[in-house]
Scaffold this motif. Structure first.
Motif, mmCIF file in Angstrom:
data_model
loop_
_atom_site.group_PDB
_atom_site.id
_atom_site.type_symbol
_atom_site.label_atom_id
_atom_site.label_comp_id
_atom_site.label_asym_id
_atom_site.label_seq_id
_atom_site.Cartn_x
_atom_site.Cartn_y
_atom_site.Cartn_z
ATOM 1 N N ASN B 185 0.841 -1.198 0.000
ATOM 2 C CA ASN B 185 0.000 0.000 0.000
ATOM 3 C C ASN B 185 0.877 1.249 0.000
ATOM 4 N N VAL B 186 0.388 2.261 -0.687
ATOM 5 C CA VAL B 186 1.088 3.551 -0.661
ATOM 6 C C VAL B 186 0.093 4.624 -0.224
ATOM 7 N N VAL B 187 0.517 5.439 0.716
ATOM 8 C CA VAL B 187 -0.334 6.513 1.221
ATOM 9 C C VAL B 187 0.288 7.838 0.793
ATOM 10 N N LYS B 188 -0.547 8.714 0.217
ATOM 11 C CA LYS B 188 -0.021 9.984 -0.290
ATOM 12 C C LYS B 188 -0.693 11.138 0.428
ATOM 13 N N LEU B 189 0.054 12.198 0.614
ATOM 14 C CA LEU B 189 -0.522 13.347 1.318
ATOM 15 C C LEU B 189 0.159 14.635 0.870
ATOM 16 N N ASP B 190 -0.658 15.667 0.681
ATOM 17 C CA ASP B 190 -0.127 17.012 0.456
ATOM 18 C C ASP B 190 -0.457 17.842 1.688
ATOM 19 N N VAL B 191 0.545 18.482 2.247
ATOM 20 C CA VAL B 191 0.258 19.347 3.398
ATOM 21 C C VAL B 191 0.966 20.686 3.270
ATOM 22 N N THR B 192 0.304 21.680 3.832
ATOM 23 C CA THR B 192 0.894 23.009 3.941
ATOM 24 C C THR B 192 1.153 23.268 5.407
ATOM 25 N N ASN B 193 2.332 23.720 5.707
ATOM 26 C CA ASN B 193 2.612 24.119 7.081
ATOM 27 C C ASN B 193 2.597 25.638 7.112
ATOM 28 N N ASN B 194 1.554 26.182 7.728
ATOM 29 C CA ASN B 194 1.271 27.608 7.605
ATOM 30 C C ASN B 194 2.324 28.507 8.230
ATOM 31 N N ARG B 195 2.514 29.652 7.605
ATOM 32 C CA ARG B 195 3.477 30.649 8.091
ATOM 33 C C ARG B 195 2.962 31.300 9.367
ATOM 34 N N LEU B 196 3.866 31.459 10.321
ATOM 35 C CA LEU B 196 3.485 32.031 11.613
ATOM 36 C C LEU B 196 4.336 33.252 11.926
ATOM 37 N N ALA B 197 3.745 34.191 12.655
ATOM 38 C CA ALA B 197 4.498 35.329 13.184
ATOM 39 C C ALA B 197 4.747 35.059 14.663
ATOM 40 N N PRO B 198 5.994 35.152 15.107
ATOM 41 C CA PRO B 198 6.302 34.657 16.452
ATOM 42 C C PRO B 198 5.682 35.472 17.598
ATOM 43 N N ASN B 199 5.646 36.778 17.492
ATOM 44 C CA ASN B 199 4.959 37.582 18.503
ATOM 45 C C ASN B 199 5.380 37.339 19.942
ATOM 46 N N ALA B 200 6.648 37.519 20.212
ATOM 47 C CA ALA B 200 7.073 37.569 21.616
ATOM 48 C C ALA B 200 6.369 38.749 22.276
ATOM 49 N N MET B 201 6.115 38.641 23.585
ATOM 50 C CA MET B 201 5.378 39.720 24.241
ATOM 51 C C MET B 201 6.151 41.042 24.165
ATOM 52 N N GLU B 202 7.460 40.975 24.371
ATOM 53 C CA GLU B 202 8.276 42.189 24.268
ATOM 54 C C GLU B 202 8.765 42.346 22.832
ATOM 55 N N PRO B 203 8.475 43.470 22.204
ATOM 56 C CA PRO B 203 9.013 43.657 20.850
ATOM 57 C C PRO B 203 10.536 43.815 20.898
ATOM 58 N N ARG B 204 11.172 43.635 19.768
ATOM 59 C CA ARG B 204 12.635 43.791 19.738
ATOM 60 C C ARG B 204 13.018 45.235 20.027
ATOM 61 N N ALA B 205 14.209 45.411 20.605
ATOM 62 C CA ALA B 205 14.688 46.745 20.938
ATOM 63 C C ALA B 205 16.207 46.720 21.001
ATOM 64 N N ALA B 206 16.811 47.888 20.835
ATOM 65 C CA ALA B 206 18.272 47.983 20.930
ATOM 66 C C ALA B 206 18.662 49.378 21.385
ATOM 67 N N ILE B 207 19.699 49.441 22.211
ATOM 68 C CA ILE B 207 20.330 50.732 22.521
ATOM 69 C C ILE B 207 21.814 50.557 22.256
ATOM 70 N N ALA B 208 22.356 51.439 21.429
ATOM 71 C CA ALA B 208 23.780 51.378 21.133
ATOM 72 C C ALA B 208 24.448 52.614 21.705
ATOM 73 N N ASP B 209 25.590 52.396 22.327
ATOM 74 C CA ASP B 209 26.284 53.500 22.999
ATOM 75 C C ASP B 209 27.763 53.433 22.618
ATOM 76 N N TYR B 210 28.211 54.404 21.848
ATOM 77 C CA TYR B 210 29.610 54.425 21.411
ATOM 78 C C TYR B 210 30.404 55.377 22.279
ATOM 79 N N ASP B 211 31.510 54.872 22.792
ATOM 80 C CA ASP B 211 32.414 55.674 23.618
ATOM 81 C C ASP B 211 33.625 56.008 22.744
ATOM 82 N N ALA B 212 33.665 57.267 22.279
ATOM 83 C CA ALA B 212 34.707 57.644 21.313
ATOM 84 C C ALA B 212 36.096 57.571 21.928
ATOM 85 N N ALA B 213 36.201 57.895 23.219
ATOM 86 C CA ALA B 213 37.525 57.901 23.849
ATOM 87 C C ALA B 213 38.115 56.492 23.881
#
Ligand SMILES: Cc1cc2nc3c(=O)[nH]c(=O)nc-3n(C[C@H](O)[C@H](O)[C@H](O)COP(=O)(O)OP(=O)(O)OC[C@H]3O[C@@H](n4cnc5c(N)ncnc54)[C@H](O)[C@@H]3O)c2cc1C
Lengths: 266, 780
Positions: B185-213
């Motif tokens: 017997n052969v069993v065939k199947l087509d499936v789509t694995n739906n695209r998801l948006a991860p949605n962590a509770m905290e959105p991404r963020a960044a602070i960059a601080d350059y010290d020239a000295a």
């Protein structure tokens, strides 16, 4: 959000006069529609006039055959009001299904009908119950108030002060929630007035906003029972279609929700 | 185990600060002179950037700079990289299109940044951004894979003809063909694995601080792996050498994979901070999260499974198209290949497997690892196939699985993985008992009499976790090793600091890692603190993902603890005038076994630091470190069974029961494990019923807010019935397998198998929205 000037009005008259003095004012009630839009910079009122603390605009009262809900009453207060639960339980139930707790604690009936979102809950109740919208200028029958998507009979600067509902003989509400927003994917309010008129209104279904459903009204007039709706044909044309519901599906929901609303009405 | 040792349900130490609002996230940090960045993002899915006119914006109050992609190129800031090299079946390397942090010439998805405004406040930056005029020339876009691979489709990258990233294969094609030629017997199947948006509770963020000295950068960022971020920023993006770049990931509010990767925003913040000479902060909003956080899943697969006359699987062939979005994100290439196809054997004895995976570029947000990463796609496919096979072969789905279970370990699959241990029958038995599988037929009949369609669905998942043996992943193309490091610092008063390269962004490391110390030394966990997330404090580490923090990170801590204990025992033996071999550690004391002679641990620590009376030749101090490289993946496995009802009038699904029987090896804190399983199951159910990141044909996102993208809420999911069966992992001394991803890997198939059982139709795509279920019920 853009810069804006916030005013807290203490009376309807003060709110109206503040509106007249500003270039591009907006009334604010629960802020559940207006504030997200302002945060996304899609609205930029010069002045925001808060109605939510005006004492005369808050409260639910039943007298005789009328239930009156003042415009700045929150959904939560309607859902838990003894007067509303006694006079028109289906209306209190409707309020309990709006959005989520945060939305219900802030959002108001006046804001909801002024906004007239095509998937909002209250418009279906107003239309099916033949309610009257009271403003600081006049009274408007629900049938004349809703004018299609996000449009109402309100004039610029006109303030809704209350909505009065004739207490029906029977009423029921059934809602299929939109899985993301929790607005109505389609919901139906059915009512039998004390004079025997049958009124059915559907929200979330039509491309032109809240609508009466004549075919179901006729079927129920002949026989007030869920099974009377089995043979009604609701055409999909003119109905909303989006990623959460095709027009065919919404046509089906109009029937199924009407049946469940009738069952709930008893 | 003690009240706070391994196996105890210790309340999470970190929750006091989280639930009282005292967590310290990137956005809570304010630096003197800090400026704010707002990115100008493409509204088009595909366009040429003709001209950027910022003259009006630059005249606005509070505007410090408007920087563009061309300036990045001029300053020789490197393009974003993909850190795992995959080779196509024809021997050619994967085709990587250049991904500059801001697009100088061409934008390829809605939300891609073209410029950034730096101003004194976020609002001023937003105001000025509206005054920047970007002249785009729109190009034809393609958002779905089937269209993207057609001849004549809009082309995204000159490097990738036909929009193909790679065409990769694994397994033995010949053996599979031979198996299919003799299949009953052969069993065939087509499936789509739906695209998801991860949605962590905290959105991404960044602070960059350059010290020239000092010519030194500090980056505060929402990262699951700050050391890897520093490595990549230094080695590939030309930002600064590692000793001149400190990366700090403070409290991070969830990641689910999406915060593994290096994104354009933190690169631009670093570069801009040097250019404007002031710290630069960027905090994404929810819309930006939907548009720019790497998405997950998005596979389209055709699979065929061959059975012999006894219903034994003899072969499996799989062809998968994997959507990469517009660019290759940091680990994207590994997800649909080595994290997916190597798990296609599931819990079953399958002698021959062949899989082909075709990576495709589209004008959509880049796709990368999201909770489970490749393994949910594999598990979903196999478990849908098993259910389909049971229906086609007319056998009980649980019995078909049992017929094919692997029962002898170790087991070498035909797709690289060597399963070390497991007891798949035990978890299936436990789950069937918990849900009263035998009584289902009665319940179904009863539901039918009430007008409801009831269904039951089984999912027997396996995953490869504890990522990963460095040598093994190196041989498969990984650009990094996947060991972990730890340091144990005992202070002179006997309190203990554990430095770890793992990063907690919700997992509860501050509690579980302390439990190991409490278990070994008998000291209260209040005496132990966990230090993580700062490249200046912790020497190096690979971070947290792939259910690796306990199996790999905690084992590294154990190794460092053993070294520390060995030295402490020498000090104790010396102080107690006993032989080191006779010293045992009990309840915070070092004792001479069989006597009442003892010295408290703090006194040992003090002795190590006063150094007045140490054994001859011993260095003062009590601090040890270790690197631990696992010898194999770990293989958590289990059975999920879902029972639900479908309302035929609306197509709406309601859960009746959901049981999970997991084998995670040893549990450090069962309460935290349950929390991990709950969260994972909710994500799996979210994928099955609600979540779907959708684009229209022009590449415009349709689901870029919570009003359209349906995140699961508490009332969408059932109360879960959890249990554990245990086989200890032989690969690490604690016997841990990992629990972070299981729920998300196993749940979706159980739900879809149950719905399709309820409605009596096998083909149903995720998410099984009420509309889709209703239409499937009513389809001819
Ligand atoms: C997540 C979410 C889910 C929701 N789910 C639902 C749902 O399931 N069902 C549903 O029906 N609604 C839902 N809503 C909308 C909610 O009911 C809002 O309360 C309603 O749309 C607006 O009421 P408000 O008091 O918040 O008005 P505001 O946002 O303050 O104002 C809305 C508009 O009405 C005007 N306005 C307000 N009060 C008056 C007045 N007295 N006279 C004249 N104009 C006035 C304002 O100027 C503004 O233009 C949801 C909202 C959110 C955010």
């Amino acid at each position: 959000m853009y810069q804006t000037t916030y005013h807290r009005a203490s009376s309807v008259d003060e709110a109206a006069s503040l509106f007249g003095k500003s270039s591009e004012a907006k009334f604010l009630a629960g802020g559940q529609t207006l504030l997200p839009v302002m945060k996304q910079r899609l609205a930029s009122p010069s002045d925001v006039i808060d109605l939510a603390k005006i004492k005369d605009m808050i409260g639910v009262e039943a007298s005789g055959d009328t239930l009156t809900i003042k415009a700045a009453t929150t959904h939560y207060d309607v859902a838990t009001s003894d007067a509303a639960k006694k006079a028109i339980p289906a209306l209190a139930y409707l309020a309990s299904l709006i959005g989520d707790p945060a939305v219900r604690y802030r959002g108001t009936i006046g804001g909801s009908i002024a906004n007239n979102d095509p998937a909002a809950d209250y418009p279906a109740a107003l239309l099916a119950l033949d309610a009257t919208v009271k403003t600081n200028k006049r009274s408007i029958a629900a049938g004349d108030f809703f004018k299609g998507l996000f449009t109402t009979a309100l004039e610029d600067g006109e303030i809704i002060t209350a909505v009065s509902f004739p207490v029906p003989a029977k009423a029921g509400y059934a809602k299929m929630r939109h899985p993301a927003s929790r607005f109505a994917l389609t919901a139906v309010f059915v009512a039998q007035t004390k004079s025997g008129e049958i009124r059915v209104a559907a929200t979330g279904a039509s491309q032109s906003g809240v609508m009466r459903v004549g075919a179901i009204e006729a079927a129920l007039k002949a026989n007030w029972s869920p099974s009377a709706i089995d043979s009604v044909n609701i055409p999909a044309s003119g109905l909303l279609a989006d990623i959460h519901g095709t027009a065919d599906y919404r046509a089906n929901l109009v029937k199924v929700m009407a049946q469940r609303a009738v069952a709930a009405a008893g | 185990m003690g009240v706070e040792g391994i196996g105890a349900r210790v309340v999470r130490k970190e929750d006091k600060r989280f639930i009282t609002g005292k967590g310290r996230y990137v956005d809570d940090i304010k630096l003197t002179g800090m400026t704010h960045a707002h990115f100008i993002r493409s509204p088009h899915a595909h366009a040429k950037v003709k001209k950027i006119d910022s003259s009006a914006a630059l005249k606005m109050p509070g505007v410090v700079a408007v920087l563009t992609g061309q300036q990045l190129v001029d300053d020789k800031v490197g393009n974003l990289i993909c850190g795992w090299a995959i080779t196509s079946k024809d021997g050619s390397p994967m085709k990587m299109g250049a991904w500059p942090a801001m697009a100088p010439e061409t934008v390829r998805f809605v939300g891609q940044a073209v410029a950034v405004v730096i101003a004194d406040s976020k609002n001023l930056a937003r105001d000025a951004a509206e005054a920047v005029v970007v002249d785009y020339e729109e190009l034809p876009a393609v958002a779905d894979m089937q269209s993207a691979i057609k001849a004549g489709a809009p082309q995204l990258h000159p490097e990738a003809p036909g929009n193909q990233v790679y065409d990769w294969v694994i397994g033995d094609d010949g053996a599979v063909s031979a198996a299919f030629s003799k299949a009953a017997n052969v069993v065939k199947l087509d499936v789509t694995n739906n695209r998801l948006a991860p949605n962590a509770m905290e959105p991404r963020a960044a602070i960059a601080d350059y010290d020239a000295a000092e010519e030194h950068f500090t980056l505060y960022t929402t990262s699951q792996n700050p050391h890897v971020a520093r490595l990549v920023l230094s080695a590939f993006y030309n930002i600064a050498p590692e000793h001149k770049l400190r990366v700090i990931a403070p409290d991070v509010g969830g990641g689910f994979g999406s915060k593994i990767f290096i994104y354009p925003e933190e690169m631009v913040a670093l570069w801009a901070s040097k250019k404007v000479g002031r710290p630069v902060k960027w905090t994404g909003d929810r819309t930006e999260a939907f548009l720019t956080d790497a998405h997950g899943r998005d596979h389209v697969t055709h699979a065929e499974m061959a059975f012999d006359a006894n219903n034994k699987i003899i072969g499996l062939k799989v062809k998968t198209y994997a959507n990469f979005g517009a660019y290759m994100s940091l680990f994207s290439s590994s997800v649909p290949t080595y994290l997916y196809a190597t798990l296609l054997s599931g819990q079953y004895n399958i002698p021959a497997i062949h899989a082909e995976v075709i990576g495709v570029y589209t004008n959509t947000t880049p796709v990368d690892a999201y909770r489970g990463a490749g393994r949910p796609e594999a598990s979903y496919l196999i478990e849908r196939l098993m259910e389909t096979a049971a229906r086609q072969l007319k056998v009980d789905p649980a019995a078909l699985r049992r017929t094919n279970f692997i029962t002898q370990f170790p087991h070498q699959t035909p797709v690289i993985m060597a399963y070390d241990t497991g007891d798949f029958n035990a978890s299936l038995d436990a789950a069937m008992k918990a849900i009263d599988y035998a009584g289902f037929a009665n319940r179904k009949a009863q539901a039918k009499s009430q007008g409801k369609l009831r269904g039951i669905g089984v999912s027997c998942y396996i995953e490869a976790c504890g990522i990963a043996p460095s040598k093994a992943v190196g041989s498969l193309g990984a650009g990094v090793g996947l060991w972990e490091s730890a340091e144990v610092r005992v202070n002179p008063v006997g309190t203990i600091e554990i430095l770890t390269g793992s990063h907690s962004h919700g997992q509860g490391h501050e509690t579980t890692f302390c439990q190991l110390v409490a278990d070994r030394l008998g000291v209260p966990i209040s005496q132990v603190s966990i230090v993580h997330g700062d490249t200046d404090k912790v020497q190096f580490g690979m971070g947290t993902y792939g259910s690796r923090s306990a199996a790999v990170g905690l084992t590294a801590i154990l190794k460092a603890m053993e070294k520390m204990e060995s030295k402490a025992k020498k000090i104790a033996a010396h102080a107690l005038e006993a032989s080191e071999a006779d010293i045992v550690i009990e309840n915070g004391e070092f004792k001479v076994t069989g006597t009442d002679k003892a010295i408290a641990f703090p006194m040992v620590a003090l002795a190590a630091y006063t150094a007045h009376n140490l054994p001859d030749g011993m260095e003062p101090g009590l601090k040890e470190s270790a690197f631990y490289d696992p010898t194999n993946f770990t293989f958590p496995a289990g059975t999920y069974i879902c029972e639900l009802e479908v309302d035929p009038g609306t197509g709406k699904t309601s859960f009746v029961n959901f049981v999970a029987a997991d084998d995670f090896g040893r549990l450090i804190n069962p309460m935290i494990v349950e929390g991990q399983v709950h969260g994972g199951l909710v994500q799996g159910i979210g994928q099955a019923l609600l979540e779907h990141a959708i684009y229209d044909a022009n590449g415009q996102p349709v689901t870029a807010s919570f009003m359209d993208y349906a995140m699961p809420r508490a009332d969408d999911v059932p109360s879960f019935n959890l249990s554990h069966t245990t086989t200890l992992c032989p690969g690490n001394p604690l016997g841990i397998k990992g629990c972070g991803e299981a729920g998300a890997i196993g749940a979706s198939a159980a739900v879809i198998n149950a719905i399709t059982d309820a409605i009596g139709k096998n083909n149903l795509e995720m998410p099984a929205t009420p509309d889709r279920v209703w239409r499937t019920i009513n389809a001819a």
